[in-house]
Design a protein around this motif. Structure first.
Motif, short mmCIF file in Angstrom:
data_model
loop_
_atom_site.label_atom_id
_atom_site.label_comp_id
_atom_site.label_asym_id
_atom_site.label_seq_id
_atom_site.Cartn_x
_atom_site.Cartn_y
_atom_site.Cartn_z
N LEU A 120 57.54 -14.30 23.35
CA LEU A 120 56.48 -14.13 22.34
C LEU A 120 56.96 -13.38 21.10
CD1 LEU A 120 53.31 -13.53 24.53
CD2 LEU A 120 53.48 -15.15 22.63
N CYS A 133 49.01 -19.89 21.30
CA CYS A 133 49.71 -19.72 22.57
C CYS A 133 48.87 -20.38 23.67
CB CYS A 133 49.91 -18.24 22.88
SG CYS A 133 50.68 -17.93 24.48
N ALA A 178 49.89 -12.42 23.62
CA ALA A 178 49.96 -13.39 22.51
C ALA A 178 49.01 -13.00 21.39
CB ALA A 178 49.62 -14.79 23.04
#
Ligand code: NIG
Ligand code: FE
Length: 385
Positions: A178, A190, A211
């Motif tokens: 990430l 995401c 995320a």
């Protein structure tokens, strides 16, 4: 969703890739002296389809899975016997960026020829930091080199790689994948495959929360093969969309409604897996949700790039009206990608992205199935098909 605002004998004035006027052809002809006239002969003109859930970058195919399924094995049986997502991951890891790009360009041509002008596109067949970045960079090159607009999504948590357990891999996605993706601005969204044998609700929540902290919005593969509370999780996290939802019950539907989560329904994956549980589209529409329909284009569960095929399945299998299906495939889908101001309908100020079909009534798109009806496709006012 039932009101399409159809203009009979309509026309558009297009300038610099954008729509300047939408009205009757007569009105436009009178008010735009000198404009080049393209007569489409009474055909149906629709906004380019917005396909809000695809997996277009992968190597190889899944013909063996396809044949095993035809003999009666299930998606999960085939996956545990060495097919499934993992078999595509091995081939995708072995492929170079150039090879992936060439294959994906072929897929882009397919989307355009089906009348799709924007896709959401997921990574997910790499499952290492470098291989997921490789796929996302191919997506970036595709959007620079082809007329198709692409909204990229990191689906690093698509499956657990063979040499790790789900906990270790969840940590890798959060701590290494990430941050790199967000630093290189390679994704807008995401996604996680929240399912038994893949990522459970706790692991999915951890990844999604990280995320969000990286500035990504959330879309999730949830409740596809079992009702694991995925729709509720997406509601709790205020996700943009919850996708699949074949097994979602009324509680999940109510949770999505109260959180403003858009359902993305993927009937071609039900069809191609030979299953019969389609998601409860009618209840979702009656509940006031902004339902989206999409292809789920991928080599395993849904090998079709065709939005017209999805319109057919929406009407015949999910009992959506042709009008609802068109709305779900255009403006609702654009909204789910944060692009409703630019695409998804033919309105003044929006991009001139549209498809022209060889028919006189938009309902024919869902009615005549398995047959191409595309006449031509335009992106930003330029003919691309
Ligand atoms: O949306 N469910 C997870 N992912 C895909 C299938 C991917 C594959 O089988 O390769 C889907 O159905
Ligand atoms: Fe998918």
């Amino acid at each position: 969703m039932s009101e399409l605002a159809i203009i009979r004998d309509g026309g558009m004035l297009i300038r610099d890739g954008a729509i300047e006027m939408v009205a009757s052809s007569d009105h436009i002809a009178k008010n735009s002296p000198g404009a080049e006239i393209v007569d489409v002969g009474g055909r149906v003109v629709l906004p380019g389809f917005v396909d809000a859930h695809t997996h277009p970058v992968f190597a190889g195919n899944r013909l063996n899975d396809f044949e095993r399924r035809a003999r009666g094995e299930s998606y999960e049986q085939i996956a545990s016997a060495g097919g499934g997502i993992w078999s595509t991951v091995e081939k995708t890891r072995a492929a170079t960026s150039e090879e992936l790009l060439i294959e994906a360009q072929k897929h882009v041509g397919w989307f355009l020829r089906c009348g799709t002008t924007t896709i959401e596109a997921k990574s997910g067949y790499g499952l290492t930091v470098e291989d997921e970045l490789k796929i996302l960079r191919v997506l970036r090159r595709l959007s620079e080199q082809t007329p198709l607009e692409i909204a990229p999504t990191l689906l690093g948590a698509h499956a657990v790689p063979r040499d790790m357990n789900a906990h270790e891999y969840t940590d890798l996605v959060i701590n290494e994948m990430l941050p790199r993706v967000s630093h290189e601005k390679l994704a807008e969204f995401c996604d996680v495959f929240c399912e038994r044998g893949y990522f459970d609700v706790q692991q999915s929540r951890k990844i999604f929360t990280a995320a969000k902290d990286c500035g990504l919005q959330l879309r999730g593969h949830v409740d596809q093969l079992s009702n694991s509370g995925g729709a509720k999780l997406m509601a709790e996290l205020r996700a943009r969309t919850a996708d699949h939802l074949e097994k979602t019950d009324e509680d999940g539907i109510a949770a999505m409604k109260s959180a403003g989560v858009q359902p993305v329904l993927l009937p071609a994956s039900v069809y191609a897996l030979g299953l019969s549980d389609y998601p409860r589209a009618r209840e979702m529409i009656q509940g006031g949700l902004g339902v989206v329909i999409a292809t789920d284009f991928n080599p395993g569960s849904s090998p079709t790039p065709s939005m017209p095929m999805i319109l057919s399945l929406a009407c015949t299998q999910m009992k959506m009206s042709p009008e609802e299906a068109v709305t779900a495939a255009t403006i609702n889908a654009a909204c789910s990608l944060n692009r409703a101001n630019n695409i998804g309908s033919l309105e003044q100020g929006k991009l001139a992205n549209f498809a022209i079909f060889d028919c006189e009534d938009y309902r024919e798109l869902a009615y005549w199935f398995g047959m191409p009806q595309i006449h031509s496709v335009y992106v930003r006012g330029e003919r691309v098909v």
